[in-house]
Design a protein around this motif. Structure first.
Motif, PDB file in Angstrom:
ATOM      1  N   TYR A  14       0.848  -1.197   0.000  1.00 30.29           N
ATOM      2  CA  TYR A  14       0.000   0.000   0.000  1.00 30.29           C
ATOM      3  C   TYR A  14       0.879   1.241   0.000  1.00 30.29           C
ATOM      4  CZ  TYR A  14      -3.633   3.305   1.507  1.00 30.29           C
ATOM      5  OH  TYR A  14      -4.506   4.360   1.597  1.00 30.29           O
ATOM      6  N   TYR A  15       0.736   2.063  -1.044  1.00 33.34           N
ATOM      7  CA  TYR A  15       1.516   3.289  -1.178  1.00 33.34           C
ATOM      8  C   TYR A  15       0.575   4.491  -1.129  1.00 33.34           C
ATOM      9  CZ  TYR A  15       4.878  -0.156  -2.770  1.00 33.34           C
ATOM     10  OH  TYR A  15       5.688  -1.264  -2.853  1.00 33.34           O
ATOM     11  N   ILE A  16       1.092   5.599  -0.648  1.00 37.84           N
ATOM     12  CA  ILE A  16       0.252   6.757  -0.342  1.00 37.84           C
ATOM     13  C   ILE A  16       0.597   7.956  -1.207  1.00 37.84           C
ATOM     14  CG2 ILE A  16      -0.332   8.443   1.456  1.00 37.84           C
ATOM     15  CD1 ILE A  16       0.349   6.229   3.519  1.00 37.84           C
ATOM     16  N   ASN A  17      -0.431   8.603  -1.729  1.00 36.86           N
ATOM     17  CA  ASN A  17      -0.304   9.972  -2.203  1.00 36.86           C
ATOM     18  C   ASN A  17      -1.280  10.779  -1.360  1.00 36.86           C
ATOM     19  OD1 ASN A  17       0.694  12.093  -3.732  1.00 36.86           O
ATOM     20  ND2 ASN A  17      -0.842  11.873  -5.336  1.00 36.86           N
ATOM     21  N   GLY A  18      -0.750  11.602  -0.465  1.00 36.93           N
ATOM     22  CA  GLY A  18      -1.607  12.251   0.513  1.00 36.93           C
ATOM     23  C   GLY A  18      -1.419  13.753   0.582  1.00 36.93           C
ATOM     24  N   TRP A  19      -2.160  14.352   1.514  1.00 35.46           N
ATOM     25  CA  TRP A  19      -2.057  15.801   1.700  1.00 35.46           C
ATOM     26  C   TRP A  19      -2.351  16.170   3.153  1.00 35.46           C
ATOM     27  CZ3 TRP A  19      -6.888  13.878   0.593  1.00 35.46           C
ATOM     28  CH2 TRP A  19      -8.001  14.510   1.168  1.00 35.46           C
ATOM     29  N   ASN A  20      -1.978  17.383   3.516  1.00 32.46           N
ATOM     30  CA  ASN A  20      -2.253  17.952   4.827  1.00 32.46           C
ATOM     31  C   ASN A  20      -3.344  19.013   4.720  1.00 32.46           C
ATOM     32  OD1 ASN A  20      -0.006  17.219   7.057  1.00 32.46           O
ATOM     33  ND2 ASN A  20       0.951  17.254   5.024  1.00 32.46           N
ATOM     34  N   GLY A  49      -7.558  11.402  -6.674  1.00 31.44           N
ATOM     35  CA  GLY A  49      -6.979  10.098  -6.378  1.00 31.44           C
ATOM     36  C   GLY A  49      -6.162  10.057  -5.104  1.00 31.44           C
ATOM     37  N   LEU A  50      -6.202  11.116  -4.311  1.00 24.43           N
ATOM     38  CA  LEU A  50      -5.475  11.135  -3.045  1.00 24.43           C
ATOM     39  C   LEU A  50      -6.161  10.217  -2.042  1.00 24.43           C
ATOM     40  CD1 LEU A  50      -4.937  14.967  -3.092  1.00 24.43           C
ATOM     41  CD2 LEU A  50      -3.093  13.306  -3.133  1.00 24.43           C
ATOM     42  N   THR A  51      -5.386   9.507  -1.261  1.00 27.19           N
ATOM     43  CA  THR A  51      -5.957   8.443  -0.429  1.00 27.19           C
ATOM     44  C   THR A  51      -5.828   8.666   1.072  1.00 27.19           C
ATOM     45  OG1 THR A  51      -3.853   7.248  -0.686  1.00 27.19           O
ATOM     46  CG2 THR A  51      -5.665   6.636  -2.166  1.00 27.19           C
ATOM     47  N   VAL A  52      -4.953   9.583   1.507  1.00 26.35           N
ATOM     48  CA  VAL A  52      -4.767   9.815   2.944  1.00 26.35           C
ATOM     49  C   VAL A  52      -4.622  11.319   3.201  1.00 26.35           C
ATOM     50  CG1 VAL A  52      -3.430   9.273   5.015  1.00 26.35           C
ATOM     51  CG2 VAL A  52      -3.552   7.599   3.149  1.00 26.35           C
ATOM     52  N   CYS A  53      -5.273  11.795   4.258  1.00 26.89           N
ATOM     53  CA  CYS A  53      -5.150  13.176   4.689  1.00 26.89           C
ATOM     54  C   CYS A  53      -4.626  13.195   6.127  1.00 26.89           C
ATOM     55  CB  CYS A  53      -6.502  13.882   4.630  1.00 26.89           C
ATOM     56  SG  CYS A  53      -6.490  15.568   5.295  1.00 26.89           S
ATOM     57  N   ARG A  54      -3.662  14.052   6.377  1.00 31.84           N
ATOM     58  CA  ARG A  54      -3.132  14.242   7.739  1.00 31.84           C
ATOM     59  C   ARG A  54      -3.741  15.513   8.314  1.00 31.84           C
ATOM     60  NH1 ARG A  54       1.628  17.110   9.346  1.00 31.84           N
ATOM     61  NH2 ARG A  54       2.372  16.502  11.423  1.00 31.84           N
ATOM     62  N   THR A  55      -4.285  15.408   9.534  1.00 37.69           N
ATOM     63  CA  THR A  55      -4.967  16.551  10.128  1.00 37.69           C
ATOM     64  C   THR A  55      -4.884  16.489  11.640  1.00 37.69           C
ATOM     65  OG1 THR A  55      -7.022  17.852  10.032  1.00 37.69           O
ATOM     66  CG2 THR A  55      -7.256  15.454  10.230  1.00 37.69           C
ATOM     67  N   ILE A 102       1.720  16.557   0.739  1.00 42.73           N
ATOM     68  CA  ILE A 102       1.996  17.960   0.459  1.00 42.73           C
ATOM     69  C   ILE A 102       1.381  18.833   1.557  1.00 42.73           C
ATOM     70  CG2 ILE A 102      -0.063  18.267  -0.979  1.00 42.73           C
ATOM     71  CD1 ILE A 102       1.647  20.059  -2.808  1.00 42.73           C
ATOM     72  N   TRP A 103       2.079  19.885   1.951  1.00 39.80           N
ATOM     73  CA  TRP A 103       1.566  20.884   2.892  1.00 39.80           C
ATOM     74  C   TRP A 103       1.359  22.176   2.123  1.00 39.80           C
ATOM     75  CZ3 TRP A 103       0.620  20.653   8.227  1.00 39.80           C
ATOM     76  CH2 TRP A 103       0.289  21.878   8.817  1.00 39.80           C
ATOM     77  N   GLN A 104       0.133  22.630   2.108  1.00 39.75           N
ATOM     78  CA  GLN A 104      -1.113  22.064   2.553  1.00 39.75           C
ATOM     79  C   GLN A 104      -2.200  22.478   1.575  1.00 39.75           C
ATOM     80  OE1 GLN A 104      -3.492  23.835   5.490  1.00 39.75           O
ATOM     81  NE2 GLN A 104      -2.359  25.747   5.571  1.00 39.75           N
ATOM     82  N   PHE A 105      -3.368  21.852   1.657  1.00 43.09           N
ATOM     83  CA  PHE A 105      -4.508  22.202   0.810  1.00 43.09           C
ATOM     84  C   PHE A 105      -5.496  23.062   1.597  1.00 43.09           C
ATOM     85  CE2 PHE A 105      -4.382  18.208  -2.132  1.00 43.09           C
ATOM     86  CZ  PHE A 105      -3.205  18.662  -2.667  1.00 43.09           C
ATOM     87  N   VAL A 106      -6.033  24.072   0.929  1.00 43.43           N
ATOM     88  CA  VAL A 106      -7.087  24.911   1.490  1.00 43.43           C
ATOM     89  C   VAL A 106      -8.170  25.062   0.431  1.00 43.43           C
ATOM     90  CG1 VAL A 106      -5.576  26.174   3.057  1.00 43.43           C
ATOM     91  CG2 VAL A 106      -5.880  27.011   0.729  1.00 43.43           C
ATOM     92  N   VAL A 107      -9.239  25.749   0.788  1.00 48.24           N
ATOM     93  CA  VAL A 107     -10.318  26.031  -0.159  1.00 48.24           C
ATOM     94  C   VAL A 107     -10.582  27.530  -0.154  1.00 48.24           C
ATOM     95  CG1 VAL A 107     -11.360  23.757   0.102  1.00 48.24           C
ATOM     96  CG2 VAL A 107     -12.111  25.628   1.589  1.00 48.24           C
ATOM     97  N   LYS A 108     -11.441  27.974  -1.046  1.00 55.38           N
ATOM     98  CA  LYS A 108     -11.766  29.400  -1.123  1.00 55.38           C
ATOM     99  C   LYS A 108     -12.388  29.876   0.186  1.00 55.38           C
ATOM    100  CE  LYS A 108     -12.390  30.327  -6.057  1.00 55.38           C
ATOM    101  NZ  LYS A 108     -13.365  30.684  -7.107  1.00 55.38           N
ATOM    102  N   GLY A 109     -12.117  31.126   0.506  1.00 53.83           N
ATOM    103  CA  GLY A 109     -12.689  31.702   1.710  1.00 53.83           C
ATOM    104  C   GLY A 109     -11.829  31.531   2.939  1.00 53.83           C
TER     105      GLY A 109
END
Length: 442
Positions: free
Chosen positions: A69-75, A101-107, A384-391
Motif C-alpha cells: 500500500y503506497y500513499i499519495n496524501g495531503w495535509n 486520487g489522493l488516499t490519505v489526509c493528515r490533520t 503535500i503541505w497544505q490544501f485549502v479552499v476558497k474563503g
C-alpha cells in the motif's frame, strides 16, 4: 377499529387488502430508523458503503488486504476547527482530494484551550467540537480517504504542549514552567493520557464506530514536530515517545502509531551532517533513535528546503534528493519500517519565489517517492503541505494551495495518484479518476 378503517383505505388505494400489513411493517421500520438516527439518514447510509480493512505494516512496507500500500496524501490541519460551523469546506476538500486520487489526509485531532477548543481544560471536552471531529472522520469515510490524526502540537498553535504546561502551572501542580515539562511532568502526562484515552474510545455520533475501531483512521501521530531543547541528549523525548506509544497500543491494538518528527539527527547518530544546519543536532530528537521503538510502526519526516536552505534552487534540489534518500535508506536498512514524507512544501513568501519553484519541488518529490515504491523500498508516500479552499485567506499560511485552481500542480498530483494506484494493483483507477489517469498518460 381505527386500524381496520385505515386498512380499508389502504385496500382501496392498493386494490389488495393483503398489502396493508407489509406496507405497515415497512413504514414502521423506516420510522424507527429515522428516530434512531435523529432524522440524519447519512448515518444509516454510511454503513452501506464499502467495508474497509486496516492498513498494516509488514517489514518496511504498508500492506492492505495482502498487497503493498503506497500513499499519495495531503495535509489540511484545519479540518476539525472549520467543521464546527463551516462543514461545506470539509466536504469540498475531501471531495476534491478524492477526485484527484489522493488516499490519505493528515490533520489535527487536537485543539487545546483555543478557539473552537476540543479540550477546554484537562479532561473537559466541548461536545460540539467533538462532533465536528466525528464529521471529519465520517466525511473522510464517505469519500474513501484515510486519516492520520495528530494528537498534540509541539508548537503554540491550537494550544499544544504550552497549553498543557499552563494548565498544570495555573492549578499549582506543575513542577516547571518550561514548555518541555510536557514531556516529564507526571501531572501533565496524566492530562495527556486522559485526553488520548478519551479520543481513542470516542464513539462517532455519525457512524456509530469507536475511533479505535475505525479503519479509515490509518494512524495516530503522537505529536507534531516534537523538540525537547532542554535535554539535547534526547533521553527525555525518547522516554516520552516510548511511554505514550505503549499507552496507545494498550488501548488500541488495531491502528498504526508514528511519532511526527521533522527528521533531524542528533550528534550521537553520526549523521548530523545530513541536517540542514548544525543547530538541529541539539534539539533533543533523533530520527533513527526515536523511531527505533517496537510500538512505533512507521517513521515520518518533514521537508522545507526553501526555509532551511539559503541557496540557489539547484542547491535546494540537491538537498531534497539527499534528504529523502537518506531517510528512505534509514527506514529500509536500519529501522526496517515504512517511511513517509508527511510534510513538504514551498513558501510563497520567500524573496525569490516563483510558482515554477513549487512545481519543480513537487515533481522532484513525487519522482523520488514513486521510484522508492516501484523498487519496493521503504519510501511509502508523501503528503503535500497544505490544501485549502476558497474563503480561507485569513487561515491560510504561505504554503497553502487550492490545487484545482493551479493547473500544473493539479496535473502533477493526479499523475502521482495514478502511478501509485497502479502500483497498489487495486481497483483504484475507475470512474472519473480513470479518465484523469488516461489523460495524464497522453
Amino acid at each position: 377499529m381505527a386500524i381496520q378503517n385505515n386498512g380499508n383505505i389502504i385496500t382501496k388505494m392498493c386494490g389488495k387488502k393483503g398489502l396493508f400489513y407489509p406496507i405497515l411493517g415497512i413504514t414502521t421500520i423506516i420510522t424507527l430508523i429515522f428516530i434512531q438516527f435523529s432524522g440524519d439518514l447519512t448515518k444509516f447510509n454510511l454503513f452501506k458503503q464499502k467495508n474497509y480493512s486496516f492498513v498494516k505494516v509488514v517489514g518496511h512496507q504498508f500492506m492492505l488486504d495482502g498487497k503493498p500500500y503506497y500513499i499519495n496524501g495531503w495535509n489540511s490541519y484545519w479540518l476539525m476547527d472549520h467543521a464546527v460551523d463551516k462543514k461545506e469546506r470539509i466536504k469540498e476538500i475531501f471531495e476534491g482530494g478524492s477526485k484527484m486520487g489522493l488516499t490519505v489526509c493528515r490533520t489535527w485531532a487536537f485543539n487545546d484551550g483555543a478557539y473552537h477548543a476540543l479540550q477546554l481544560s484537562p479532561g473537559q471536552f466541548d461536545e460540539k467540537s467533538f462532533q465536528a471531529l466525528d464529521y471529519v472522520i465520517a466525511e473522510a469515510r464517505r469519500n474513501g480517504v484515510r486519516l492520520i490524526l495528530s494528537l498534540v502540537n509541539n508548537l503554540h498553535a491550537y494550544g499544544g504542549k504550552t497549553q498543557y504546561v499552563q494548565w498544570a502551572w495555573q492549578e499549582g501542580v506543575g513542577i516547571s514552567s518550561s514548555n518541555d515539562s510536557f514531556f516529564f511532568d507526571p501531572t501533565i502526562q496524566t492530562y495527556f493520557k486522559d485526553y488520548v484515552k478519551t479520543v481513542l474510545t470516542r464513539k462517532n455520533t455519525i457512524t456509530g464506530i469507536e475511533y479505535r475501531d475505525d479503519p479509515m483512521i490509518l494512524a495516530w501521530e503522537l505529536i507534531n514536530e516534537p523538540r525537547c531543547t532542554s535535554d539535547p541528549s534526547g533521553d527525555t523525548l525518547q522516554d516520552w515517545i516510548k511511554e505514550m506509544s505503549e499507552f496507545i497500543k494498550a488501548i488500541d491494538k488495531k491502528h498504526l502509531v508514528t511519532v511526527g518528527l521533522e527528521g533531524f539527527y542528533d550528534s550521537k547518530s553520526g549523521k548530523e551532517s545530513e541536517n540542514p544546519s548544525k543547530n538541529e543536532a541539539a534539539l533533543g530528537t533523533d530520527f533513527i533513535r526515536n523511531n527505533d521503538i517496537p510500538t512505533i510502526d512507521f517513521a515520518s519526516f518533514h521537508m522545507y528546503p526553501d526555509k532551511w536552505i539559503k541557496d540557489t534552487l539547484d542547491k535546494k534540489a540537491e538537498f531534497v534528493k539527499k534528504w529523502i534518500s537518506t531517510h528512505t535508506e534509514d527506514g529500509e536498512k536500519q529501522l526496517k519500517k515504512p517511511v513517509v514524507l508527511s510534510e513538504f512544501g514551498v513558501s510563497s513568501h520567500t524573496e525569490d519565489f516563483k510558482p515554477s519553484h513549487r512545481e519543480k519541488l513537487i515533481k522532484l518529490v513525487y519522482e523520488l517517492t514513486y521510484k522508492s515504491a516501484k523498487e519496493n523500498k521503504a519510501g511509502a508516500g508523501s503528503f503535500i503541505w497544505q490544501f485549502v479552499v476558497k474563503g480561507m485567506e485569513d487561515y491560510n499560511d504561505d504554503f497553502g494551495v487550492i490545487p484545482w485552481e493551479m493547473q500544473p500542480v493539479y496535473e502533477q498530483i493526479v499523475m502521482q495518484s495514478c502511478r501509485v494506484a497502479r502500483l497498489r494493483g487495486q481497483s483504484d483507477v475507475k470512474g472519473s479518476f480513470e479518465g484523469l489517469c488516461l489523460r495524464s498518460q497522453s
